[in-house]
Design an enzyme around this catalytic site. Structure first.
Site, PDB file in Angstrom:
ATOM      1  N   GLU A   1      11.585 -31.743   0.320  1.00 17.33           N
ATOM      2  CA  GLU A   1      11.868 -33.167   0.520  1.00 17.33           C
ATOM      3  C   GLU A   1      12.445 -33.778  -0.758  1.00 17.33           C
ATOM      4  OE1 GLU A   1       9.166 -31.475   1.177  1.00 17.33           O
ATOM      5  OE2 GLU A   1       7.928 -32.349   2.760  1.00 17.33           O
TER       6      GLU A   1
ATOM      7  N   CYS B   1       4.632 -35.007  -1.354  1.00 24.46           N
ATOM      8  CA  CYS B   1       5.974 -35.315  -0.852  1.00 24.46           C
ATOM      9  C   CYS B   1       5.983 -36.613  -0.062  1.00 24.46           C
ATOM     10  CB  CYS B   1       6.478 -34.181   0.028  1.00 24.46           C
ATOM     11  SG  CYS B   1       6.810 -32.729  -0.936  1.00 24.46           S
TER      12      CYS B   1
ATOM     13  N   TRP C   1      14.981  11.906   4.810  1.00 19.38           N
ATOM     14  CA  TRP C   1      14.791  10.639   5.499  1.00 19.38           C
ATOM     15  C   TRP C   1      15.031  10.822   6.989  1.00 19.38           C
ATOM     16  CZ3 TRP C   1      12.615   7.249   2.417  1.00 19.38           C
ATOM     17  CH2 TRP C   1      12.879   7.320   1.057  1.00 19.38           C
TER      18      TRP C   1
ATOM     19  N   ARG D   1      10.493  -5.653   2.489  1.00 20.82           N
ATOM     20  CA  ARG D   1       9.683  -5.583   1.271  1.00 20.82           C
ATOM     21  C   ARG D   1       9.899  -6.861   0.445  1.00 20.82           C
ATOM     22  NH1 ARG D   1       9.842   0.386  -1.641  1.00 20.82           N
ATOM     23  NH2 ARG D   1       8.755   1.511   0.000  1.00 20.82           N
TER      24      ARG D   1
ATOM     25  N   THR E   1      -0.218   8.872   1.731  1.00 19.14           N
ATOM     26  CA  THR E   1       1.220   8.703   1.479  1.00 19.14           C
ATOM     27  C   THR E   1       1.530   8.809  -0.013  1.00 19.14           C
ATOM     28  OG1 THR E   1       1.518   7.407   3.485  1.00 19.14           O
ATOM     29  CG2 THR E   1       3.150   7.077   1.751  1.00 19.14           C
TER      30      THR E   1
ATOM     31  N   LEU F   1       6.980   1.808  -4.037  1.00 17.77           N
ATOM     32  CA  LEU F   1       6.528   0.575  -3.393  1.00 17.77           C
ATOM     33  C   LEU F   1       7.044  -0.680  -4.098  1.00 17.77           C
ATOM     34  CD1 LEU F   1       2.822   1.532  -2.498  1.00 17.77           C
ATOM     35  CD2 LEU F   1       4.874   1.836  -1.117  1.00 17.77           C
TER      36      LEU F   1
ATOM     37  N   GLU G   1       3.175   0.417   4.681  1.00 20.07           N
ATOM     38  CA  GLU G   1       4.061   1.582   4.767  1.00 20.07           C
ATOM     39  C   GLU G   1       3.183   2.799   4.528  1.00 20.07           C
ATOM     40  OE1 GLU G   1       7.933   1.530   3.027  1.00 20.07           O
ATOM     41  OE2 GLU G   1       7.817  -0.614   2.606  1.00 20.07           O
TER      42      GLU G   1
ATOM     43  N   PRO H   1       0.083   8.152   9.521  1.00 20.53           N
ATOM     44  CA  PRO H   1      -0.591   7.970  10.810  1.00 20.53           C
ATOM     45  C   PRO H   1      -2.076   7.627  10.698  1.00 20.53           C
ATOM     46  CG  PRO H   1       0.103  10.267  10.485  1.00 20.53           C
ATOM     47  CD  PRO H   1       0.723   9.475   9.389  1.00 20.53           C
TER      48      PRO H   1
HETATM   49  N1  LIG Z   1       7.445   7.639   9.041  1.00 19.46           N
HETATM   50  C1  LIG Z   1       6.966   6.675   8.295  1.00 19.46           C
HETATM   51  O1  LIG Z   1       7.312   5.510   8.478  1.00 19.46           O
HETATM   52  C2  LIG Z   1       5.964   7.025   7.234  1.00 19.46           C
HETATM   53  C3  LIG Z   1       5.541   6.030   6.338  1.00 19.46           C
HETATM   54  C4  LIG Z   1       4.608   6.371   5.361  1.00 19.46           C
HETATM   55  C5  LIG Z   1       4.120   7.675   5.301  1.00 19.46           C
HETATM   56  N2  LIG Z   1       4.573   8.604   6.173  1.00 19.46           N
HETATM   57  C6  LIG Z   1       4.076   9.976   6.136  1.00 19.46           C
HETATM   58  O2  LIG Z   1       2.692   9.948   6.416  1.00 19.46           O
HETATM   59  C7  LIG Z   1       2.094  11.097   5.826  1.00 19.46           C
HETATM   60  C8  LIG Z   1       0.813  10.675   5.155  1.00 19.46           C
HETATM   61  O3  LIG Z   1      -0.015  10.153   6.165  1.00 19.46           O
HETATM   62  P1  LIG Z   1      -1.593  10.174   6.070  1.00 19.46           P
HETATM   63  O4  LIG Z   1      -2.063   9.770   7.420  1.00 19.46           O
HETATM   64  O5  LIG Z   1      -2.024  11.464   5.505  1.00 19.46           O
HETATM   65  O6  LIG Z   1      -1.915   9.085   4.950  1.00 19.46           O
HETATM   66  P2  LIG Z   1      -2.049   7.497   4.922  1.00 19.46           P
HETATM   67  O7  LIG Z   1      -2.266   6.933   6.282  1.00 19.46           O
HETATM   68  O8  LIG Z   1      -0.934   6.953   4.119  1.00 19.46           O
HETATM   69  O9  LIG Z   1      -3.379   7.375   4.075  1.00 19.46           O
HETATM   70  C9  LIG Z   1      -4.565   7.726   4.685  1.00 19.46           C
HETATM   71  C10 LIG Z   1      -5.674   7.758   3.673  1.00 19.46           C
HETATM   72  O10 LIG Z   1      -5.972   6.449   3.208  1.00 19.46           O
HETATM   73  C11 LIG Z   1      -7.332   6.383   2.875  1.00 19.46           C
HETATM   74  N3  LIG Z   1      -8.008   5.295   3.539  1.00 19.46           N
HETATM   75  C12 LIG Z   1      -8.913   4.491   2.957  1.00 19.46           C
HETATM   76  N4  LIG Z   1      -9.408   3.643   3.827  1.00 19.46           N
HETATM   77  C13 LIG Z   1      -8.825   3.901   5.005  1.00 19.46           C
HETATM   78  C14 LIG Z   1      -8.970   3.340   6.291  1.00 19.46           C
HETATM   79  N5  LIG Z   1      -9.812   2.332   6.539  1.00 19.46           N
HETATM   80  N6  LIG Z   1      -8.237   3.849   7.286  1.00 19.46           N
HETATM   81  C15 LIG Z   1      -7.364   4.845   7.067  1.00 19.46           C
HETATM   82  N7  LIG Z   1      -7.184   5.407   5.869  1.00 19.46           N
HETATM   83  C16 LIG Z   1      -7.920   4.952   4.834  1.00 19.46           C
HETATM   84  C17 LIG Z   1      -7.988   7.668   3.374  1.00 19.46           C
HETATM   85  O11 LIG Z   1      -8.219   8.526   2.269  1.00 19.46           O
HETATM   86  P3  LIG Z   1      -9.531   8.304   1.373  1.00 19.46           P
HETATM   87  O12 LIG Z   1     -10.704   8.263   2.302  1.00 19.46           O
HETATM   88  O13 LIG Z   1      -9.566   9.422   0.439  1.00 19.46           O
HETATM   89  O14 LIG Z   1      -9.355   6.979   0.721  1.00 19.46           O
HETATM   90  C18 LIG Z   1      -6.931   8.265   4.281  1.00 19.46           C
HETATM   91  O15 LIG Z   1      -6.971   9.652   4.325  1.00 19.46           O
HETATM   92  C19 LIG Z   1       3.121  11.664   4.885  1.00 19.46           C
HETATM   93  O16 LIG Z   1       3.665  12.838   5.464  1.00 19.46           O
HETATM   94  C20 LIG Z   1       4.183  10.604   4.797  1.00 19.46           C
HETATM   95  O17 LIG Z   1       5.465  11.151   4.595  1.00 19.46           O
HETATM   96  C21 LIG Z   1       5.469   8.305   7.147  1.00 19.46           C
END
Ligand SMILES: NC(=O)c1ccc[n+]([C@@H]2O[C@H](COP(=O)([O-])OP(=O)(O)OC[C@H]3O[C@@H](n4cnc5c(N)ncnc54)[C@H](OP(=O)(O)O)[C@@H]3O)[C@@H](O)[C@H]2O)c1
Length: 465
Positions: free
Chosen positions: A55, A87, A173, A187, A199, A207, A397, A400
């Protein structure tokens, strides 16, 4: 009843507000147009926290007298003393006759009070013009003001068959350059980028924002790492960030510093509510401050010995080895499916290696403790803390595991799903880890908010039903 000109003027005010998309954090994006009859005579928008509101900018820009004019504002004018004076006072002093605003300020402490003050001053006040558009523009600010929580936007990239990586973990990628440039813009507008330790171990992401022309402050970087498994040399902690990290144009000014852009109140700023200026500051000026969420008492019992190796915690070589697989992986069944194969294959350590928190603190990383259950951090507690840190929009980011946990705990507000026209096959990694369903009626349903093409890739914005 609003006129066609009212709509046109508000459309222009919204376009002005959008110019602050990447810079106003933690404040809302607001635009203002001043019109005499059907003539626009002043325009302004809020650019940064601590700087004048929309404003005031619009009134200042007016080339002719504003007395008796209409002010179109995308958010209810404020009536309280914040970092700048109210304002409503500026509008009253300028003898504006009518104020049209799009959406009420959601802050319970100020909501409705701006409108009341204007009415008491004898102005005509009309609300609700293009309310949906104005709400969308500040979707995170609105949610934080109402619930104390940030808007959670989960970004995922997948193949046509819903795979996010090969079985061996290779994922860079899946999508093309245009889609990845779009991610940079998401981002740039968010307050924080959040990932899981999985990740960090697999991809070693920075990041940060590396978008062309970015003038905002670098977002807070958030790692969920219940047991402090992250290697201290990871790029997110400043290790190995070279030219790429430095490319966050203008980011240096605002990184965590009290003197930085938006620093007076922003994430990483001096304000009590923000990530405190010193503790969360990243080592790299082209990247934001870092906060690691860990489980209470995540400190390892023996910090110096892993299978007979006694690495220095801030030894980049050790950290690199850790990244490439020398540290143990998550052994929970739910996490095993998504853990990097090479990491699992190389891990023979009987005990978890976890980085001493002093090593992370020494890197300027802030560690926040939250409750945990079976190694999974309490996600509502994490988000509540981020809300207290003035995070409006958090871009997740992650892999799974974390994406799946956010979905199953109903904490996802939006999926930003990039679909690449590729097939990776059934051996590839899934999009999200979800519990098995017995009935199609139990399937997770989403509404399509919008769809857009980026090169050969498709971006879907989806919101849970
Ligand atoms: N395609 C895409 O868009 C994309 C994006 C990012 C990553 N990725 C891929 O994903 C893969 C990694 O995935 P990921 O599933 O192993 O790892 P993630 O989801 O990035 O991280 C999971 C870890 O975070 C920690 N965590 C802490 N609190 C949590 C909660 N409440 N819920 C879930 N996790 C929690 C846990 O480890 P602790 O218990 O030890 O803390 C868990 O093992 C890689 O291959 C990467 O390249 C793909």
């Amino acid at each position: 009843m609003f006129t066609e000109f009212d709509r046109l003027a508000m459309t222009q005010a919204l376009a002005l507000a959008e110019r602050g998309l990447e810079t106003t954090h933690p404040n809302p994006r607001v635009g203002c147009v001043i019109a005499q009859g059907d003539r626009i005579i002043g325009e302004g928008f809020h650019e940064r926290a601590g700087e004048p509101h929309a404003e005031v900018m619009a009134l200042r820009s007016a080339k002719e007298p504003v007395a008796g004019a209409t002010a179109y504002v995308t958010l209810e004018p404020c009536s309280h003393h914040g970092r700048t004076p109210p304002c409503v006072n500026a509008l009253i002093e300028a003898r504006i006759a009518r104020v049209v605003f799009a959406v009420q300020d959601p802050n319970p402490r100020v909501s409705g009070q701006g409108a009341d003050a204007l009415l008491r001053a004898g102005m005509t006040v009309e609300a609700g013009l293009m309310e949906n558009e104005a709400t969308e523009l500040n979707i995170g600010f609105m949610k934080r003001m109402k619930d104390g929580l940030p808007w959670v936007r989960v970004k995922l990239a997948m193949s046509l068959d819903g795979r996010t990586a090969l079985a061996n973990g290779a994922s860079q990628w899946i999508t093309g350059e245009a889609a990845r440039a779009d991610v940079q813009r998401w981002r740039a507008r968010c307050s924080a980028i959040m990932t899981g330790v999985g990740t960090v171990l697999a991809d070693d992401p920075q990041l940060n924002v590396r978008a062309a022309g970015f003038k905002g402050r670098q977002p807070l970087r958030v790692v969920l790492d219940a047991r402090l498994r992250s290697p201290v040399g990871a790029k997110v902690f400043g290790g190995g960030v070279g030219a790429g990290g430095g490319a966050g144009v203008g980011g240096g000014a605002g990184v965590g510093g009290a003197a930085g852009v938006g620093g007076a109140a922003g994430v990483g700023g001096a304000a009590a509510a923000g990530v405190d200026g010193g503790a969360g500051r990243g080592a790299d000026p082209g990247a934001g401050p870092v906060v690691v969420f860990a489980a209470a008492s995540a400190e390892p019992p023996d910090q110096n010995s892993v299978s007979g190796v006694a690495p220095s915690a801030d030894d980049a070589t050790w950290a690199g080895a850790a990244l490439s697989g020398a540290i143990p992986v998550d052994r929970r069944p739910s996490a095993q499916a998504s853990t990097v194969e090479s990491t699992a294959a190389k891990s023979d350590s009987p005990a978890d290696f976890r980085v001493p928190r002093a090593a992370l603190s020494g890197k300027g990383v802030r560690i926040e403790e939250v409750p945990s259950d079976d190694g999974y951090l309490d996600l509502p507690a994490v988000l509540k803390k981020l809300g207290e840190m003035e995070v409006n929009e958090v871009l997740v980011e992650a892999g799974p595991t974390l994406a799946g946990q956010l979905l199953t705990t109903f904490l996802v507000d939006e999926l930003l799903l990039y679909v690449a026209p590729k097939l990776l096959g059934p051996q590839g990694r899934p999009l999200v880890n979800l519990p098995e369903l017995q009935s199609l009626q139990d399937a997770w349903g989403f509404s399509l908010f919008d769809a857009k093409r980026f090169g050969d890739d498709l971006r879907l914005r989806l919101r849970p039903k």
